[in-house]
Design an enzyme around this catalytic site. Structure first.
Site, PDB file in Angstrom:
ATOM      1  N   ASP A 198      26.280 -57.523-134.980  1.00  0.00           N
ATOM      2  CA  ASP A 198      27.287 -57.877-133.979  1.00  0.00           C
ATOM      3  C   ASP A 198      27.788 -56.602-133.285  1.00  0.00           C
ATOM      4  O   ASP A 198      28.490 -55.790-133.897  1.00  0.00           O
ATOM      5  CB  ASP A 198      28.465 -58.611-134.623  1.00  0.00           C
ATOM      6  CG  ASP A 198      28.130 -60.053-134.959  1.00  0.00           C
ATOM      7  OD1 ASP A 198      27.026 -60.494-134.603  1.00  0.00           O
ATOM      8  OD2 ASP A 198      28.960 -60.724-135.593  1.00  0.00           O
ATOM      9  N   GLU A 282      24.988 -69.966-138.362  1.00  0.00           N
ATOM     10  CA  GLU A 282      24.150 -70.482-139.437  1.00  0.00           C
ATOM     11  C   GLU A 282      24.886 -71.538-140.264  1.00  0.00           C
ATOM     12  O   GLU A 282      26.103 -71.481-140.428  1.00  0.00           O
ATOM     13  CB  GLU A 282      23.702 -69.334-140.351  1.00  0.00           C
ATOM     14  CG  GLU A 282      22.842 -68.329-139.617  1.00  0.00           C
ATOM     15  CD  GLU A 282      22.652 -67.017-140.364  1.00  0.00           C
ATOM     16  OE1 GLU A 282      21.651 -66.321-140.111  1.00  0.00           O
ATOM     17  OE2 GLU A 282      23.525 -66.677-141.201  1.00  0.00           O
ATOM     18  N   THR A 441      15.524 -67.516-140.957  1.00  0.00           N
ATOM     19  CA  THR A 441      15.477 -66.093-140.634  1.00  0.00           C
ATOM     20  C   THR A 441      14.705 -65.310-141.704  1.00  0.00           C
ATOM     21  O   THR A 441      14.160 -65.881-142.629  1.00  0.00           O
ATOM     22  CB  THR A 441      16.906 -65.522-140.527  1.00  0.00           C
ATOM     23  OG1 THR A 441      17.561 -65.666-141.790  1.00  0.00           O
ATOM     24  CG2 THR A 441      17.705 -66.266-139.474  1.00  0.00           C
ATOM     25  N   GLU A 479      12.903 -66.723-137.119  1.00  0.00           N
ATOM     26  CA  GLU A 479      13.510 -65.580-136.433  1.00  0.00           C
ATOM     27  C   GLU A 479      13.369 -64.371-137.351  1.00  0.00           C
ATOM     28  O   GLU A 479      13.265 -64.525-138.574  1.00  0.00           O
ATOM     29  CB  GLU A 479      15.005 -65.810-136.165  1.00  0.00           C
ATOM     30  CG  GLU A 479      15.329 -66.941-135.222  1.00  0.00           C
ATOM     31  CD  GLU A 479      16.836 -67.089-135.012  1.00  0.00           C
ATOM     32  OE1 GLU A 479      17.598 -66.237-135.524  1.00  0.00           O
ATOM     33  OE2 GLU A 479      17.239 -68.051-134.344  1.00  0.00           O
ATOM     34  N   LEU A 482      16.485 -58.811-138.704  1.00  0.00           N
ATOM     35  CA  LEU A 482      16.899 -57.498-138.219  1.00  0.00           C
ATOM     36  C   LEU A 482      15.941 -57.034-137.132  1.00  0.00           C
ATOM     37  O   LEU A 482      14.771 -57.430-137.125  1.00  0.00           O
ATOM     38  CB  LEU A 482      16.910 -56.483-139.371  1.00  0.00           C
ATOM     39  CG  LEU A 482      17.845 -56.803-140.549  1.00  0.00           C
ATOM     40  CD1 LEU A 482      17.609 -55.821-141.688  1.00  0.00           C
ATOM     41  CD2 LEU A 482      19.298 -56.780-140.110  1.00  0.00           C
TER      42      LEU A 482
END
Length: 575
Positions: A198, A282, A441, A479, A482
Site C-alpha cells: 500500500d 480479500e 494470490t 495473482e 508481490l
C-alpha cells in the site's frame, strides 16, 4: 513521442498513418488507426494474419511459423506485421467467457495488469493522465488482455451516503476501451493503507468513519482492544449501523450504482467484477496488519473477534451448542501477532486447536467469514445478473507456517485449514453456489525462496487450492502477491497457471492471471522484455509446442518495435 513508433513503422512501410485527435477532459490524446497502414495491395505484404481475440489497438506479434515474411529482407515490415496484424473476430458468448475460454477458444491464460492504487485522485480525476494513456497503449502492444482497477468506496461515496462520484473512473474506463483493453473492476470496500504494497492512503467514506467514531465496535477488534479500521466488522453485516443502512446494503447500493452508471460498458469493456470482502479486498479477517508495526512476517497474527457484535454471535453459537461457557471470549492462549505456533499453547503441535473447544471456536470463526461472503455474493449476483460480467472473490495466499500441523496464520485469518482439515474446499463450494471465480494470490512464489525455518510452502498451498477448486468445479484465477519482474517468477506463474495437478494432462488452465503491477519498474528495458515474453507464453497456453528459441526471437523483435513507446511510459509514470 508516443506516436514515434507508429510513424516510424508507417514510414518504413511506405504508408502514412492518419491520426485522430481525441479530446478528454481538456487534454488532446492521439489515437492511431493502425489498420490504414495495411491498405496497400496484397502483394506488398505477404503475411498470414493470426486471429487474436482483440478488435482494435496493437496486437501481439505473429508467430514465425505463421508468418513467412519474417525470413524476408524487409525486417521492418515483418516487425510491423507482428505489432499490428489484426482481424476482427466475433465476440465470445457470455457462457464461453464465464468458463474462461474466450481467449483462443480454450487455449492459453489471458493476462491482466493491476493499475496503480492511486489511478484516481482524491478529487475524482485520473491521476497522471498522460502517463496512464501511454502506459495502457504499451500494455496493449504487449498482448495484455486488460487491466484491473480498484474502485474505491472511500473515493466514490466519500462525502455523503448514496451520493456517488464516478468522475475519474468514467474517464479511466473509456481510456481502457479506447485502447481495446478489458477491465476487471474491484469493488474496494476497504481502506487503502496499512497492508503489503500500500503506497497511498484512501480511508473509508467520511460518513462511515464518523459512525465508527461513535461506535468503535463497528471495527474489527483483537483481544487487547486494538481496533482495525481497514474494513467494517462482519459482525455488524446485517445491522442498520450506517445511518439507517446495514453494511451489506451499503455494498449492494454501491454495486447497483456502479452497474447503472457503467451499463453501456458491462460485458464489453468491463468483463469482471471482483467483490471486496475484507482487508486488501480479500475474504479474510485483518489478522496480520502491518500498520504501525503491529505484525511482521512471519508472525502467526491474531484472532479478530472481540468487538461486541462478534462476541454476541459467539455467545449465541456457544449457547446453541450447549456450551455457554465457551461463548464469553476467544482463545486466551493463542499468543501474540509475532509469535510462532510452537510459542503458544493453542497453536502448538498438540495444542488447543485440536480440542473440542478449539474445533468449536475455529468452526464458528471460519463459518462467520463464509456467511459474510454468501451475503455479499447474493447481492452481487442479483445486481450483475444478465450483464455479461463474471463475479470473482480474492482469497489470500497465507503460506507461512503451512508446514506445521495447526497452520496458525491461516486460522487467525479465518481459513480453517490444518493438516487434518481442508479449509479451502468450503470457500470454493460457497463461490461455486454463486457462479463466482476463486481468485488466489502468491502464484509466483516458490517454496525454496521462502524462509524454511518458518515452514513456508506457497507451492503446496497453491496446489491445495487448485485441487479444492477442481472438486468444487469453480474457475480459478491467480495473482502474484508481490511485485516480481524476474524470469524465475514468470516460470513459476506459467507452471502454476497450467493447473497440471498430479501430472494429469486433462486439468483445465486458470481462467485469468492478474499481474502486479503497472509501474515504472515494469517498463524498464530488461523487465519489459521478460514481461512481453511471459505474456506470449501465457497466451500460448500449456498445449503450445513452440521452442524456447522461437518465442525468444519473436519477443526480441517485438520489444525492439515497442521500445520508444515503453520508454515514454517509464518516464511518464515517474513524473
Amino acid at each position: 513521442m508516443a506516436l514515434s513508433m507508429t510513424h516510424q513503422i508507417g514510414t518504413r512501410a511506405g504508408t502514412s498513418i492518419p491520426v485522430e485527435n481525441v479530446t478528454t477532459s481538456g487534454e488532446s490524446i492521439a489515437k492511431v488507426s493502425a489498420s490504414s497502414a495495411w491498405k496497400s495491395p496484397a502483394s506488398a505484404l505477404r503475411c498470414s494474419v493470426q486471429k487474436p481475440d482483440i478488435v482494435e489497438g496493437l496486437s501481439p506479434p505473429v508467430s514465425p511459423c505463421r508468418s513467412p515474411v519474417l525470413g524476408a529482407t524487409r525486417l521492418d515490415l515483418s516487425m510491423a506485421c507482428q505489432a499490428f496484424a489484426t482481424e476482427v473476430e466475433e465476440p465470445a458468448t457470455e457462457r464461453e467467457y464465464r468458463e474462461g475460454v474466450a481467449q483462443d477458444k480454450g487455449k492459453g491464460v489471458p493476462v491482466y495488469v493491476m493499475m496503480p492504487l492511486d489511478s484516481v485522485t482524491m478529487n475524482n480525476t485520473v491521476n497522471r493522465r498522460k502517463a496512464m494513456n501511454v502506459s495502457l497503449q504499451a500494455l496493449k502492444s504487449a498482448g495484455v488482455e486488460g487491466v484491473m482497477m480498484d474502485v474505491w468506496w472511500g473515493l466514490v461515496e466519500r462525502d455523503a451516503p448514496g451520493t456517488y462520484n464516478w468522475g475519474g473512473y468514467t474517464e479511466l474506463i473509456e481510456m481502457a476501451k479506447r485502447h481495446g483493453l478489458k477491465v476487471q473492476a474491484v469493488m474496494s470496500f476497504h481502506q487503502c493503507g496499512g497492508n503489503v504494497g500500500d503506497s497511498v492512503t484512501i480511508p473509508l467514506p467520511k460518513w462511515a468513519a464518523e459512525e465508527i467514531d461513535k461506535d468503535p465496535d463497528l471495527a474489527y477488534t483483537d483481544q487487547w482492544g486494538r481496533r482495525n479500521h481497514e474494513y467494517l466488522s462482519l459482525g455488524c453485516d446485517t445491522l442498520p449501523v450506517l445511518k439507517g443502512r446495514t453494511p451489506v446494503q451499503c455494498y449492494a447500493d454501491f454495486m447497483r450504482a456502479f452497474r447503472d452508471n457503467f451499463k453501456h460498458a458491462l460485458g464489453d469493456t468491463i468483463v469482471e467484477i471482483q467483490v471486496g470482502m475484507g482487508p486488501a479486498g480479500e475474504l479474510r479477517y485483518p489478522s496480520y496488519p502491518e500498520q504501525n508495526g503491529t505484525w511482521k512476517f512471519p508472525g502467526i497474527g491474531a484472532f479478530q473477534c472481540y468487538d461486541k457484535y462478534m462476541l454476541s454471535s459467539l455467545k449465541a453459537a456457544a449457547e446453541s451448542s450447549g456450551k455457554s461457557e465457551w461463548g464469553s471470549t476467544g482463545p486466551t492462549d493463542a499468543g501474540h501477532y509475532n509469535n510462532w505456533p510452537e510459542d503458544t499453547p493453542f497453536f502448538r503441535k498438540e495444542g488447543g486447536w485440536k480440542s473440542a473447544y478449539g474445533e468449536f471456536f475455529l468452526g464458528w470463526y471460519s463459518q462467520m467469514l463464509i456467511e459474510h461472503g454468501e451475503r455479499i455474493l447474493t447481492s452481487a449476483k442479483s445486481i450483475f445478473e444478465n450483464t455479461g460480467v463474471k463475479i470473482s472473490v480474492k482469497v489470500a495466499g497465507i503460506h507461512w507456517h503451512y508446514g506445521t500441523r495447526s497452520h496458525a496464520p491461516e486460522l487467525t485469518a479465518g481459513y480453517y485449514n490444518t493438516r487434518l482439515r481442508d479449509g479451502y474446499l468450503p470457500i470454493a463450494q460457497m463461490l461455486a453456489r454463486h457462479d463466482a471465480v476463486f481468485n488466489f494470490t502468491c502464484i509466483e512464489m516458490r517454496d525454496h525462496e521462502q524462509p524454511q525455518d518458518a515452514l513456508c510452502a506457497p507451492e503446496k498451498l497453491v496446489k491445495q487450492v487448485a485441487l479444492a477448486t477442481q472438486k468444487a468445479q469453480v474457475p480459478l484465477a491467480g495473482e502474484n502477491a508481490l511485485p516480481r519482474y524476474d524470469g524465475f517468477a514468470h516460470e513459476q506463474i506459467l507452471q502454476a497457471s497450467s493447473l497440471n495437478i498430479d501430472g494429469n494432462p486433462d486439468n483445465r488452465e486458470m481462467c485469468a492471471f492478474t499481474y502486479l503491477r503497472m509501474n515504472p519498474q515494469l517498463f524498464q528495458a530488461d523487465n519489459w522484455g521478460r514481461f512481453v515474453g511471459f505474456v506470449k507464453k501465457m497466451k500460448e497456453g500449456k498445449d503450445a509446442h513452440k521452442c524456447r528459441e522461437q518465442v525468444e526471437r519473436e519477443t526480441e523483435h517485438f520489444v525492439h518495435v515497442t521500445r520508444p513507446l515503453v520508454q515514454e511510459a517509464a518516464v511518464a509514470l515517474v513524473h
